[in-house]
Design a protein around this motif. Structure first.
Motif, PDB file in Angstrom:
ATOM      1  N   GLU A 240      -4.572  -5.734 -13.561  1.00  0.00           N
ATOM      2  CA  GLU A 240      -3.545  -6.269 -12.659  1.00  0.00           C
ATOM      3  C   GLU A 240      -3.506  -5.479 -11.350  1.00  0.00           C
ATOM      4  O   GLU A 240      -3.342  -6.047 -10.263  1.00  0.00           O
ATOM      5  CB  GLU A 240      -2.163  -6.203 -13.321  1.00  0.00           C
ATOM      6  N   LEU A 241      -3.645  -4.165 -11.475  1.00  0.00           N
ATOM      7  CA  LEU A 241      -3.555  -3.291 -10.302  1.00  0.00           C
ATOM      8  C   LEU A 241      -4.879  -3.165  -9.552  1.00  0.00           C
ATOM      9  O   LEU A 241      -4.905  -2.673  -8.422  1.00  0.00           O
ATOM     10  CB  LEU A 241      -3.088  -1.899 -10.736  1.00  0.00           C
ATOM     11  N   GLY A 242      -5.976  -3.600 -10.179  1.00  0.00           N
ATOM     12  CA  GLY A 242      -7.293  -3.412  -9.581  1.00  0.00           C
ATOM     13  C   GLY A 242      -7.415  -3.897  -8.145  1.00  0.00           C
ATOM     14  O   GLY A 242      -7.942  -3.169  -7.272  1.00  0.00           O
ATOM     15  N   PRO A 243      -6.956  -5.120  -7.816  1.00  0.00           N
ATOM     16  CA  PRO A 243      -7.048  -5.566  -6.418  1.00  0.00           C
ATOM     17  C   PRO A 243      -6.299  -4.652  -5.444  1.00  0.00           C
ATOM     18  O   PRO A 243      -6.758  -4.416  -4.329  1.00  0.00           O
ATOM     19  CB  PRO A 243      -6.438  -6.969  -6.459  1.00  0.00           C
ATOM     20  N   LEU A 244      -5.146  -4.116  -5.889  1.00  0.00           N
ATOM     21  CA  LEU A 244      -4.408  -3.187  -5.036  1.00  0.00           C
ATOM     22  C   LEU A 244      -5.192  -1.896  -4.855  1.00  0.00           C
ATOM     23  O   LEU A 244      -5.279  -1.364  -3.731  1.00  0.00           O
ATOM     24  CB  LEU A 244      -3.038  -2.889  -5.631  1.00  0.00           C
ATOM     25  N   PHE A 245      -5.761  -1.373  -5.942  1.00  0.00           N
ATOM     26  CA  PHE A 245      -6.565  -0.159  -5.829  1.00  0.00           C
ATOM     27  C   PHE A 245      -7.642  -0.336  -4.756  1.00  0.00           C
ATOM     28  O   PHE A 245      -7.882   0.563  -3.939  1.00  0.00           O
ATOM     29  CB  PHE A 245      -7.254   0.170  -7.158  1.00  0.00           C
ATOM     30  N   ARG A 246      -8.296  -1.483  -4.758  1.00  0.00           N
ATOM     31  CA  ARG A 246      -9.383  -1.709  -3.802  1.00  0.00           C
ATOM     32  C   ARG A 246      -8.859  -1.843  -2.378  1.00  0.00           C
ATOM     33  O   ARG A 246      -9.427  -1.274  -1.438  1.00  0.00           O
ATOM     34  CB  ARG A 246     -10.191  -2.940  -4.218  1.00  0.00           C
ATOM     35  N   GLU A 247      -7.766  -2.588  -2.205  1.00  0.00           N
ATOM     36  CA  GLU A 247      -7.242  -2.797  -0.848  1.00  0.00           C
ATOM     37  C   GLU A 247      -6.717  -1.506  -0.225  1.00  0.00           C
ATOM     38  O   GLU A 247      -6.752  -1.346   0.996  1.00  0.00           O
ATOM     39  CB  GLU A 247      -6.127  -3.855  -0.866  1.00  0.00           C
ATOM     40  N   ASP A 285      -5.587  -9.919   3.498  1.00  0.00           N
ATOM     41  CA  ASP A 285      -5.961  -9.657   2.105  1.00  0.00           C
ATOM     42  C   ASP A 285      -4.959  -8.724   1.435  1.00  0.00           C
ATOM     43  O   ASP A 285      -4.608  -8.916   0.261  1.00  0.00           O
ATOM     44  CB  ASP A 285      -7.366  -9.056   2.033  1.00  0.00           C
ATOM     45  N   LEU A 286      -4.504  -7.712   2.170  1.00  0.00           N
ATOM     46  CA  LEU A 286      -3.515  -6.783   1.610  1.00  0.00           C
ATOM     47  C   LEU A 286      -2.216  -7.527   1.309  1.00  0.00           C
ATOM     48  O   LEU A 286      -1.623  -7.359   0.238  1.00  0.00           O
ATOM     49  CB  LEU A 286      -3.265  -5.633   2.587  1.00  0.00           C
ATOM     50  N   GLU A 287      -1.764  -8.369   2.250  1.00  0.00           N
ATOM     51  CA  GLU A 287      -0.540  -9.135   2.027  1.00  0.00           C
ATOM     52  C   GLU A 287      -0.676 -10.048   0.813  1.00  0.00           C
ATOM     53  O   GLU A 287       0.259 -10.193   0.022  1.00  0.00           O
ATOM     54  CB  GLU A 287      -0.205  -9.961   3.271  1.00  0.00           C
ATOM     55  N   ALA A 288      -1.843 -10.655   0.640  1.00  0.00           N
ATOM     56  CA  ALA A 288      -2.057 -11.559  -0.493  1.00  0.00           C
ATOM     57  C   ALA A 288      -1.976 -10.810  -1.814  1.00  0.00           C
ATOM     58  O   ALA A 288      -1.380 -11.300  -2.794  1.00  0.00           O
ATOM     59  CB  ALA A 288      -3.409 -12.254  -0.353  1.00  0.00           C
ATOM     60  N   LEU A 293       1.207  -9.516  -6.745  1.00  0.00           N
ATOM     61  CA  LEU A 293       1.876  -8.565  -7.629  1.00  0.00           C
ATOM     62  C   LEU A 293       3.368  -8.861  -7.720  1.00  0.00           C
ATOM     63  O   LEU A 293       3.961  -8.784  -8.809  1.00  0.00           O
ATOM     64  CB  LEU A 293       1.636  -7.136  -7.147  1.00  0.00           C
ATOM     65  N   GLU A 294       3.986  -9.215  -6.613  1.00  0.00           N
ATOM     66  CA  GLU A 294       5.404  -9.561  -6.634  1.00  0.00           C
ATOM     67  C   GLU A 294       5.643 -10.824  -7.455  1.00  0.00           C
ATOM     68  O   GLU A 294       6.609 -10.921  -8.213  1.00  0.00           O
ATOM     69  CB  GLU A 294       5.924  -9.746  -5.206  1.00  0.00           C
ATOM     70  N   ARG A 295       4.742 -11.805  -7.327  1.00  0.00           N
ATOM     71  CA  ARG A 295       4.873 -13.054  -8.074  1.00  0.00           C
ATOM     72  C   ARG A 295       4.748 -12.801  -9.569  1.00  0.00           C
ATOM     73  O   ARG A 295       5.514 -13.345 -10.368  1.00  0.00           O
ATOM     74  CB  ARG A 295       3.799 -14.035  -7.603  1.00  0.00           C
ATOM     75  N   GLU A 296       3.804 -11.951  -9.954  1.00  0.00           N
ATOM     76  CA  GLU A 296       3.643 -11.632 -11.373  1.00  0.00           C
ATOM     77  C   GLU A 296       4.882 -10.937 -11.920  1.00  0.00           C
ATOM     78  O   GLU A 296       5.328 -11.211 -13.036  1.00  0.00           O
ATOM     79  CB  GLU A 296       2.409 -10.744 -11.568  1.00  0.00           C
ATOM     80  N   THR A 297       5.470 -10.050 -11.134  1.00  0.00           N
ATOM     81  CA  THR A 297       6.687  -9.361 -11.558  1.00  0.00           C
ATOM     82  C   THR A 297       7.824 -10.347 -11.749  1.00  0.00           C
ATOM     83  O   THR A 297       8.567 -10.299 -12.736  1.00  0.00           O
ATOM     84  CB  THR A 297       7.087  -8.295 -10.527  1.00  0.00           C
ATOM     85  N   THR A 298       7.955 -11.283 -10.808  1.00  0.00           N
ATOM     86  CA  THR A 298       9.018 -12.293 -10.887  1.00  0.00           C
ATOM     87  C   THR A 298       8.814 -13.196 -12.085  1.00  0.00           C
ATOM     88  O   THR A 298       9.762 -13.531 -12.807  1.00  0.00           O
ATOM     89  CB  THR A 298       9.047 -13.132  -9.599  1.00  0.00           C
ATOM     90  N   ASP A 299       7.580 -13.595 -12.344  1.00  0.00           N
ATOM     91  CA  ASP A 299       7.283 -14.461 -13.483  1.00  0.00           C
ATOM     92  C   ASP A 299       7.670 -13.799 -14.798  1.00  0.00           C
ATOM     93  O   ASP A 299       8.247 -14.430 -15.686  1.00  0.00           O
ATOM     94  CB  ASP A 299       5.796 -14.825 -13.510  1.00  0.00           C
TER      95      ASP A 299
END
Length: 309
Positions: A240-247, A285-288, A293-299
């Motif tokens: 889940e965090l992988g895209p953030l780690f990269r950005e 890309d960072l905003e996306a 991540l925010e959407r997953e938290t809300t879900d």
């Protein structure tokens, strides 16, 4: 004998916020420390590389440490106090100790590239003089020199040298250090978010994390699951965090994380020169990633408990 410090868990490498005149924004700094403490982190690490320590004066450095200590109630504060000048690192370490820091993070001397015996002398000089738990920090991409396993193991025998922050990307070397220090009171901490889960799997105890500034709860959940042996959950959170780690590493740290902080409303993205704002080509890309991540938290928050279905 040094005081004890539990070096397991998540320790965000904090950003240093600046106002329009490049002065430290202490109000935002303290609010950020309180946000991270409330999120459940295990400690805070101000004025490291992520905190732009290279552009702070010594007085500013100490004031940041004091401000973070004053802001929090019940988490240790580990002050970055390293330098490529042993006398300067010793002075910063002593002043951080006097300010009330619970521990120290000491980057290995950069640019002048001492031999391994010089690294041993450097760290022992500080450890002999300052009675706080100290973490040696290996990040050869910034320093041009590696703290070799033999050196790390030798330093681990000092009662005030409590850990090793690993940011070399060499899992074999990191695992060797963890293996050879198992009988010491010595922690091996990840200094690279993408390597945190692998490092814990070979004996690491946690992370000094950039990503935890943005996603402290998820990072704590991942590390906690891994330390509890629940690698299935830890792996899911890692992905889940992988895209953030990269950005967060598309440009030099802390450029992307400060941009992410601003997008999330946690603090300004301003940098002190020579660092600059994130290039526009990376912002979408960072905003996306942050939106996802925010959407997953809300879900998750809005999902019905299984028992009510």
């Amino acid at each position: 004998m040094t005081q004890e410090l539990d070096l397991s868990g998540v320790f965000p490498a904090m950003c240093t916020p600046f106002d329009e005149d490049e002065r430290i924004d202490f109000e935002t700094l303290q609010q950020d420390a309180q946000r991270l403490e409330a999120a459940g982190v295990d400690g805070l690490v101000p004025v490291g590389s992520t905190g732009e320590s290279a552009t702070l004066t010594h007085d500013e450095h100490v004031r940041v440490v004091e401000a973070v200590i004053d802001a929090v109630d019940d988490v240790p504060v580990i002050a970055g106090s390293g330098s490529n000048n042993t006398r300067e690192a010793l002075e910063l370490s002593e002043r951080s100790a006097d300010a009330g820091a619970d521990g120290l993070l000491l980057i290995s001397p950069y640019y002048n590239k001492p031999e391994q015996r010089g690294l041993v002398d450097h760290y022992r000089t500080i450890a002999d003089a300052v009675d706080l738990p100290q973490i040696v920090y290996n990040v050869p991409s910034r320093t041009g020199q590696t703290i070799e396993p033999d050196t790390a193991v030798e330093l681990a025998s000092h009662e005030n040298i409590a850990g090793y922050k690993a940011a070399s990307g060499d899992l074999g070397m990191i695992g060797e250090i963890a293996e050879r220090t198992m009988d010491e009171e010595f922690a091996v901490l990840s200094g690279d978010d993408a390597m945190t889960l692998p490092i814990i799997s070979v004996g690491g105890t946690g992370t000094i994390s950039v990503a935890a500034n943005i996603e402290p709860e998820r990072t704590c959940a991942m590390v906690g699951a891994a330390l509890d042996g629940d690698y299935a959950r830890a792996q899911n959170l890692h992905h889940e965090l992988g895209p953030l780690f990269r950005e967060l590493f598309v440009e030099t740290n802390p450029i992307p994380v400060k941009e992410a902080m601003q997008i999330r409303g946690y603090g300004p993205a301003r940098m002190r020169p020579p660092l600059t704002r994130l290039a526009e080509e990376y912002r979408a890309d960072l905003e996306a990633v942050l939106d996802d991540l925010e959407r997953e938290t809300t879900d998750v928050a809005n999902a019905e408990p299984e028992g009510d279905r």
